[in-house]
Enzyme design. Structure first.
Site, PDB file in Angstrom:
ATOM      1  N   HIS A 147      96.056  45.708  10.837  1.00 38.26           N
ATOM      2  CA  HIS A 147      94.858  45.033  10.350  1.00 38.26           C
ATOM      3  C   HIS A 147      95.297  44.035   9.302  1.00 38.26           C
ATOM      4  O   HIS A 147      96.071  44.377   8.414  1.00 38.26           O
ATOM      5  CB  HIS A 147      93.936  46.005   9.615  1.00 38.26           C
ATOM      6  CG  HIS A 147      93.359  47.051  10.496  1.00 38.26           C
ATOM      7  ND1 HIS A 147      92.781  46.768  11.689  1.00 38.26           N
ATOM      8  CD2 HIS A 147      93.236  48.373  10.318  1.00 38.26           C
ATOM      9  CE1 HIS A 147      92.327  47.884  12.222  1.00 38.26           C
ATOM     10  NE2 HIS A 147      92.606  48.870  11.415  1.00 38.26           N
ATOM     11  N   ARG A 149     104.318  38.457  17.654  1.00 35.95           N
ATOM     12  CA  ARG A 149     104.285  37.914  19.028  1.00 35.95           C
ATOM     13  C   ARG A 149     103.076  36.999  19.199  1.00 35.95           C
ATOM     14  O   ARG A 149     101.986  37.337  18.724  1.00 35.95           O
ATOM     15  CB  ARG A 149     104.120  39.054  20.044  1.00 35.95           C
ATOM     16  CG  ARG A 149     105.352  39.880  20.260  1.00 35.95           C
ATOM     17  CD  ARG A 149     105.176  40.829  21.439  1.00 35.95           C
ATOM     18  NE  ARG A 149     104.285  41.946  21.122  1.00 35.95           N
ATOM     19  CZ  ARG A 149     104.078  42.984  21.926  1.00 35.95           C
ATOM     20  NH1 ARG A 149     104.657  43.043  23.104  1.00 35.95           N
ATOM     21  NH2 ARG A 149     103.276  43.972  21.585  1.00 35.95           N
ATOM     22  N   PRO A 150     103.225  35.866  19.908  1.00 39.75           N
ATOM     23  CA  PRO A 150     102.043  35.030  20.192  1.00 39.75           C
ATOM     24  C   PRO A 150     101.075  35.838  21.048  1.00 39.75           C
ATOM     25  O   PRO A 150     101.485  36.496  21.996  1.00 39.75           O
ATOM     26  CB  PRO A 150     102.604  33.849  20.993  1.00 39.75           C
ATOM     27  CG  PRO A 150     104.069  34.025  21.072  1.00 39.75           C
ATOM     28  CD  PRO A 150     104.447  35.348  20.505  1.00 39.75           C
ATOM     29  N   ARG A 151      99.790  35.816  20.682  1.00 41.43           N
ATOM     30  CA  ARG A 151      98.812  36.550  21.482  1.00 41.43           C
ATOM     31  C   ARG A 151      98.378  35.714  22.676  1.00 41.43           C
ATOM     32  O   ARG A 151      98.299  34.494  22.585  1.00 41.43           O
ATOM     33  CB  ARG A 151      97.590  36.896  20.634  1.00 41.43           C
ATOM     34  CG  ARG A 151      97.912  37.903  19.549  1.00 41.43           C
ATOM     35  CD  ARG A 151      96.716  38.174  18.646  1.00 41.43           C
ATOM     36  NE  ARG A 151      97.088  39.120  17.592  1.00 41.43           N
ATOM     37  CZ  ARG A 151      96.542  39.160  16.389  1.00 41.43           C
ATOM     38  NH1 ARG A 151      95.569  38.320  16.073  1.00 41.43           N
ATOM     39  NH2 ARG A 151      96.940  40.044  15.501  1.00 41.43           N
ATOM     40  N   ASP A 201      92.695  43.537  17.587  1.00 38.61           N
ATOM     41  CA  ASP A 201      92.828  42.311  16.783  1.00 38.61           C
ATOM     42  C   ASP A 201      91.512  41.553  16.662  1.00 38.61           C
ATOM     43  O   ASP A 201      91.498  40.324  16.544  1.00 38.61           O
ATOM     44  CB  ASP A 201      93.885  41.363  17.381  1.00 38.61           C
ATOM     45  CG  ASP A 201      95.196  42.061  17.623  1.00 38.61           C
ATOM     46  OD1 ASP A 201      95.632  42.781  16.713  1.00 38.61           O
ATOM     47  OD2 ASP A 201      95.773  41.906  18.708  1.00 38.61           O
ATOM     48  N   GLY A 235      85.179  33.257   8.482  1.00 43.09           N
ATOM     49  CA  GLY A 235      86.438  33.033   7.772  1.00 43.09           C
ATOM     50  C   GLY A 235      87.059  34.369   7.425  1.00 43.09           C
ATOM     51  O   GLY A 235      86.377  35.398   7.441  1.00 43.09           O
TER      52      GLY A 235
HETATM   53  P1  GDP Z   1      92.223  43.924  13.384  1.00 44.54           P
HETATM   54  O1  GDP Z   1      93.433  44.672  13.817  1.00 44.54           O
HETATM   55  O2  GDP Z   1      91.072  44.129  14.300  1.00 44.54           O
HETATM   56  O3  GDP Z   1      91.864  44.161  11.959  1.00 44.54           O
HETATM   57  O4  GDP Z   1      92.542  42.357  13.513  1.00 44.54           O
HETATM   58  P2  GDP Z   1      93.793  41.530  12.939  1.00 44.54           P
HETATM   59  O5  GDP Z   1      93.922  41.750  11.513  1.00 44.54           O
HETATM   60  O6  GDP Z   1      94.992  41.737  13.780  1.00 44.54           O
HETATM   61  O7  GDP Z   1      93.312  40.044  13.281  1.00 44.54           O
HETATM   62  C1  GDP Z   1      92.296  39.447  12.698  1.00 44.54           C
HETATM   63  C2  GDP Z   1      92.829  38.183  12.031  1.00 44.54           C
HETATM   64  O8  GDP Z   1      91.790  37.235  11.930  1.00 44.54           O
HETATM   65  C3  GDP Z   1      93.320  38.382  10.623  1.00 44.54           C
HETATM   66  O9  GDP Z   1      94.350  37.474  10.361  1.00 44.54           O
HETATM   67  C4  GDP Z   1      92.113  38.049   9.777  1.00 44.54           C
HETATM   68  O10 GDP Z   1      92.423  37.604   8.467  1.00 44.54           O
HETATM   69  C5  GDP Z   1      91.515  36.935  10.570  1.00 44.54           C
HETATM   70  N1  GDP Z   1      90.057  36.861  10.520  1.00 44.54           N
HETATM   71  C6  GDP Z   1      89.156  37.885  10.537  1.00 44.54           C
HETATM   72  N2  GDP Z   1      87.906  37.397  10.580  1.00 44.54           N
HETATM   73  C7  GDP Z   1      88.016  36.044  10.616  1.00 44.54           C
HETATM   74  C8  GDP Z   1      87.074  34.974  10.716  1.00 44.54           C
HETATM   75  O11 GDP Z   1      85.868  35.177  10.814  1.00 44.54           O
HETATM   76  N3  GDP Z   1      87.575  33.707  10.749  1.00 44.54           N
HETATM   77  C9  GDP Z   1      88.899  33.432  10.679  1.00 44.54           C
HETATM   78  N4  GDP Z   1      89.295  32.163  10.719  1.00 44.54           N
HETATM   79  N5  GDP Z   1      89.819  34.416  10.586  1.00 44.54           N
HETATM   80  C10 GDP Z   1      89.382  35.701  10.566  1.00 44.54           C
END
Ligand code: GDP
Length: 429
Positions: free
Chosen positions: A41, A304-306, A13, A415
């Protein structure tokens, strides 16, 4: 940048999907090489907001071919649902932009059932499985008791193979767990509804990748979860059941001769962890709630809450070493903007002694964090697009990580949107 892997350095995540979505513009092929539908993702781009589980994140880019390699847990039911879900938002998936290895093993209907039955049996000692059948799937794969996707091309032999597996698996279902047996009729329905529709996507992905390489195509390898969940190098037994490390990419993609030229390790600016297992930096109470809310830290697959905590430099340095990262993408730096002071775990204390070494899993249960506090930047940084746009305190935070991990930080994400990124070319990427 020709053969590049994007991998997680921590517990998963970290924002890998967001990085792959950004970087696919420079690649022709995106390959998923391990894991299954057990993690997700999240990708936000001009087409909408998507939670991907099995589909590679290159699916949103025109002209990119996406591959599911032999190392993935190919769950036909989940995959078809996902194809339908992205299709409903205007992203067309066809054999033109998705190829599946005929050597990928199929996650069979009983794998999900067995996962749930075992978690139920473990009760308060459960591993925190997402119950997508991944652990039973990989155990069966290594016992040579599942089916290769390519067998779908040979219906007669496939049915006889499935009958043998069914007889064997029903012993476990009925005698070990006291559950109902699976029938051949159920398997026939599953074949018709879920498995056979995948036939047009199947190919020898090794041959496809070798040809792509010969034509100078740029290949991107996308991992699921992170280094600390790797079966061999993670926090065993609270790992996943596959290898999440970049080193597995050549095998899991179908091209064992491949040499990676870049490994981008994704690190989140603070720590999160889904499920059970030791999590040294875990915060609780109001501080945890605040960070969880600020970062919207709820599982993409399960909601689930991380579990959350400050950045763990001990675990991050270990994760980066295991991944062999050539550069780091630091994500979610913007989330920390609300903090007056930012805690960072710089060492562990184990049995009264301080260490900067990531301990053996048994010792990890006893490790406590040694924290240092950095000044916060107290302003919104989500509009920053250049290193110079970041306040000094945010630069100091990034530099601390760079020094502690010993790897250039070439990307800083502020972001979730594709363009909310600061690109640095420290490592020459
Ligand atoms: P992955 O499995 O590694 O791709 O990660 P996840 O998708 O589970 O979690 C990443 C979350 O953080 C997603 O909801 C993304 O949209 C969000 N996200 C990714 N990069 C950023 C960031 O730089 N800032 C913020 N605020 N959210 C982000």
């Amino acid at each position: 940048m020709k053969n590049c892997a994007i991998v997680g350095v921590n517990w998963g995540d970290e924002g890998k999907g967001r990085m792959v979505d950004l970087l696919t513009a420079g690649f022709d092929v995106v390959v998923r090489y391990q894991g299954g539908g057990n993690a997700g993702h999240t990708v936000v781009n001009e087409k909408g907001r998507f939670a991907l589980h099995l589909l590679p994140s290159g699916i949103f880019r025109d002209g990119v071919v996406n591959i599911l390699g032999p190392g993935v847990a190919l769950d036909p039911e989940n995959l078809l649902q996902e194809i339908r879900d992205v299709g409903a938002k205007g992203v067309a998936v066809s054999p033109e932009n998705l190829r599946i290895s005929d050597r990928a093993s199929l996650l069979l209907p009983w794998h999900r059932d067995l996962d749930a039955l075992e978690e139920q049996r473990l009760a308060d000692k459960k591993y925190g499985s997402t119950k997508q059948g991944i652990a039973p799937f990989y155990s069966d794969k290594y016992q040579k008791k599942t089916v290769l996707a390519g067998e779908l091309r040979y219906p007669e032999e496939l049915r006889s193979h499935l009958r043998e597996l069914l007889e064997w698996k029903n012993l476990t279902l009925t005698r070990v767990y006291g559950a109902a047996p699976c029938t051949m009729e159920q398997l026939e329905c599953w074949l018709r509804d879920y498995a056979e529709p995948l036939l047009p996507y199947l190919c020898d992905t090794g041959e496809f990748l070798a040809e792509a390489q010969a034509r100078g195509k740029r290949l991107l390898f996308e991992a699921q979860l992170g280094a600390l969940r790797d079966l061999d190098y993670g926090i065993y037994p609270y790992t996943t059941s596959s290898n999440t490390t970049a080193a597995y990419a050549p095998i899991g993609a179908g091209l064992p001769s491949l040499r990676l030229t870049e490994v981008i390790g994704v690190v989140k600016a603070y720590s999160t962890c889904v499920g059970e297992g030791p999590f040294v930096c875990e915060l609780s109470g109001e501080a945890a709630d605040r960070l969880r809310e600020a970062g919207a830290e709820y599982g993409a697959k399960t909601g689930r809450p991380r579990r959350v905590g400050p950045l763990d430099l001990v675990a991050t340095r270990y994760g980066a070493r295991v991944q062999g990262t050539t550069s780091i993408a630091l994500t979610k730096l913007d989330v920390l903007s609300y903090l007056e002071q930012i805690p960072v775990c710089v060492r562990y204390r184990v049995d009264g002694r301080e260490t900067d070494r990531f301990p053996f899993p048994t010792e990890l249960e006893r490790a406590e964090p040694v924290l240092e506090w950095l000044e916060g930047w107290h302003c919104d940084i989500s509009g920053a697009r250049r290193w110079e746009d970041l306040p000094g305190a945010a630069q100091a935070y990034v530099n601390l990580i760079r020094e502690a991990v010993g790897c250039p930080i070439d990307y800083i994400s502020v972001g979730p949107e594709r363009d909310s990124i600061i690109l640095r070319t420290e490592g020459g990427v």
